[in-house]
Design a protein around this motif. Sequence first.
Motif, PDB file in Angstrom:
ATOM      1  N   ARG A  10       0.588  -1.146   0.084  1.00 45.88           N
ATOM      2  CA  ARG A  10      -0.081  -0.027  -0.010  1.00 45.88           C
ATOM      3  C   ARG A  10       0.867   1.233  -0.009  1.00 45.88           C
ATOM      4  O   ARG A  10       0.316   2.130  -0.485  1.00 45.88           O
ATOM      5  CB  ARG A  10      -0.817  -0.177   1.161  1.00 45.88           C
ATOM      6  CG  ARG A  10      -1.835  -1.084   1.271  1.00 45.88           C
ATOM      7  CD  ARG A  10      -2.803  -1.064   2.420  1.00 45.88           C
ATOM      8  NE  ARG A  10      -2.229  -0.651   3.749  1.00 45.88           N
ATOM      9  CZ  ARG A  10      -2.955  -0.388   4.844  1.00 45.88           C
ATOM     10  NH1 ARG A  10      -4.240  -0.181   4.590  1.00 45.88           N
ATOM     11  NH2 ARG A  10      -2.592   0.085   5.867  1.00 45.88           N
ATOM     12  N   LEU A  11       2.104   1.126   0.457  1.00 43.16           N
ATOM     13  CA  LEU A  11       2.813   2.555   0.688  1.00 43.16           C
ATOM     14  C   LEU A  11       4.282   2.431   0.184  1.00 43.16           C
ATOM     15  O   LEU A  11       4.678   1.158  -0.234  1.00 43.16           O
ATOM     16  CB  LEU A  11       3.192   2.513   2.121  1.00 43.16           C
ATOM     17  CG  LEU A  11       1.760   2.898   3.095  1.00 43.16           C
ATOM     18  CD1 LEU A  11       2.256   2.944   4.331  1.00 43.16           C
ATOM     19  CD2 LEU A  11       0.926   4.127   2.648  1.00 43.16           C
ATOM     20  N   ALA A  69       9.213  10.424   3.404  1.00 42.95           N
ATOM     21  CA  ALA A  69       8.042  10.837   3.021  1.00 42.95           C
ATOM     22  C   ALA A  69       7.464   9.491   2.708  1.00 42.95           C
ATOM     23  O   ALA A  69       7.587   8.499   2.568  1.00 42.95           O
ATOM     24  CB  ALA A  69       8.090  11.494   1.415  1.00 42.95           C
ATOM     25  N   VAL A  70       5.979   9.353   3.068  1.00 35.10           N
ATOM     26  CA  VAL A  70       5.105   8.403   3.062  1.00 35.10           C
ATOM     27  C   VAL A  70       4.097   8.798   1.846  1.00 35.10           C
ATOM     28  O   VAL A  70       3.280   9.629   1.899  1.00 35.10           O
ATOM     29  CB  VAL A  70       4.403   7.974   4.594  1.00 35.10           C
ATOM     30  CG1 VAL A  70       3.372   6.814   4.267  1.00 35.10           C
ATOM     31  CG2 VAL A  70       5.462   7.917   5.654  1.00 35.10           C
ATOM     32  N   GLU A  71       4.132   7.848   0.887  1.00 36.76           N
ATOM     33  CA  GLU A  71       3.098   8.015  -0.331  1.00 36.76           C
ATOM     34  C   GLU A  71       2.330   6.763  -0.306  1.00 36.76           C
ATOM     35  O   GLU A  71       2.733   5.624  -0.159  1.00 36.76           O
ATOM     36  CB  GLU A  71       4.184   7.946  -1.453  1.00 36.76           C
ATOM     37  CG  GLU A  71       3.367   8.025  -2.767  1.00 36.76           C
ATOM     38  CD  GLU A  71       4.515   7.961  -4.054  1.00 36.76           C
ATOM     39  OE1 GLU A  71       4.022   6.794  -4.927  1.00 36.76           O
ATOM     40  OE2 GLU A  71       5.424   8.785  -4.200  1.00 36.76           O
ATOM     41  N   LEU A  72       1.236   7.241  -0.567  1.00 35.89           N
ATOM     42  CA  LEU A  72      -0.028   5.980  -0.950  1.00 35.89           C
ATOM     43  C   LEU A  72       0.266   5.760  -2.159  1.00 35.89           C
ATOM     44  O   LEU A  72       0.063   6.167  -3.309  1.00 35.89           O
ATOM     45  CB  LEU A  72      -1.298   6.681  -0.646  1.00 35.89           C
ATOM     46  CG  LEU A  72      -2.408   5.383  -0.845  1.00 35.89           C
ATOM     47  CD1 LEU A  72      -2.511   4.529   0.171  1.00 35.89           C
ATOM     48  CD2 LEU A  72      -3.900   6.354  -0.757  1.00 35.89           C
ATOM     49  N   ARG A  73       0.730   4.330  -2.521  1.00 33.16           N
ATOM     50  CA  ARG A  73       1.168   3.602  -3.893  1.00 33.16           C
ATOM     51  C   ARG A  73       0.000   3.706  -4.508  1.00 33.16           C
ATOM     52  O   ARG A  73       0.285   4.188  -6.042  1.00 33.16           O
ATOM     53  CB  ARG A  73       1.388   2.117  -3.348  1.00 33.16           C
ATOM     54  CG  ARG A  73       2.050   1.463  -4.928  1.00 33.16           C
ATOM     55  CD  ARG A  73       2.216   0.144  -4.519  1.00 33.16           C
ATOM     56  NE  ARG A  73       3.245  -0.337  -3.694  1.00 33.16           N
ATOM     57  CZ  ARG A  73       4.567  -0.395  -4.193  1.00 33.16           C
ATOM     58  NH1 ARG A  73       4.884  -0.146  -5.301  1.00 33.16           N
ATOM     59  NH2 ARG A  73       5.469  -0.609  -3.114  1.00 33.16           N
ATOM     60  N   ALA A  74      -1.189   3.438  -4.242  1.00 32.06           N
ATOM     61  CA  ALA A  74      -2.197   3.386  -5.447  1.00 32.06           C
ATOM     62  C   ALA A  74      -2.569   4.712  -6.119  1.00 32.06           C
ATOM     63  O   ALA A  74      -2.949   4.891  -7.097  1.00 32.06           O
ATOM     64  CB  ALA A  74      -3.753   2.886  -4.909  1.00 32.06           C
ATOM     65  N   GLU A  75      -2.459   5.578  -5.266  1.00 33.84           N
ATOM     66  CA  GLU A  75      -2.977   7.181  -5.571  1.00 33.84           C
ATOM     67  C   GLU A  75      -1.649   7.999  -5.993  1.00 33.84           C
ATOM     68  O   GLU A  75      -1.571   9.081  -6.958  1.00 33.84           O
ATOM     69  CB  GLU A  75      -3.539   7.926  -4.583  1.00 33.84           C
ATOM     70  CG  GLU A  75      -4.873   7.268  -4.364  1.00 33.84           C
ATOM     71  CD  GLU A  75      -5.659   7.937  -3.189  1.00 33.84           C
ATOM     72  OE1 GLU A  75      -5.370   9.173  -2.917  1.00 33.84           O
ATOM     73  OE2 GLU A  75      -6.554   7.327  -2.566  1.00 33.84           O
ATOM     74  N   GLY A  76      -0.366   7.519  -5.569  1.00 31.34           N
ATOM     75  CA  GLY A  76       0.872   8.164  -6.031  1.00 31.34           C
ATOM     76  C   GLY A  76       0.934   9.505  -5.153  1.00 31.34           C
ATOM     77  O   GLY A  76       1.536  10.640  -5.770  1.00 31.34           O
TER      78      GLY A  76
END
Length: 180
Positions: A10-11, A69-76
């Motif tokens: 997810r991340l 930085a923490v990025e939501l993989r699905a939304e980028g």
Amino acid sequence: MSTAFASTDRLVVRRFRDEDVPAFAAYRSEPEVARYQSWTAPVPPVEARRLVTEFAAATEEMPGWFQYAVELRAEGVLIGDVAVCRDENGRRAELGFTLAPAYQGRGYATEAVRCVLNRLFDAGLHKVCAECDARNLASARLLDRLGFKREGLRREHTWLKNEWTDDMLFGLLARDWRVS
């Protein structure tokens, strides 16, 4: 050069980039996000740009603060950050975390902090510490979930935003992380 340090389904936990400025300014400007933190909301765009530029240029392994930085993989999209302050001795660090309100309560912060802890303990750290305002029960529960031990309470220790606050102290040893 890849900016990713770790990832899950997810991340993506990565280095900050220039395009993170708007999202960073937005979540850091939320009053409920800033409530238990050292900054005051709102965070002006010029200050957000300065901070993101500083974060992007930092060296992960050096003593002092490094921000992941923490990025939501699905939304980028950037949804938060995890901060680590390494001691001069290279064996201990302090940890902090911030997550945008829209993404809280879904396990993202736990997942991101777990990625960073794996990275720190794999690099040979002996102990990771954290502290939070005693009223910040969500952060305390996250630290408990990850196996941190409550090591103390400093009563009326921090003068923050015109009031004295109690600080809860937590610690996690490498040997305890390895068995969790």
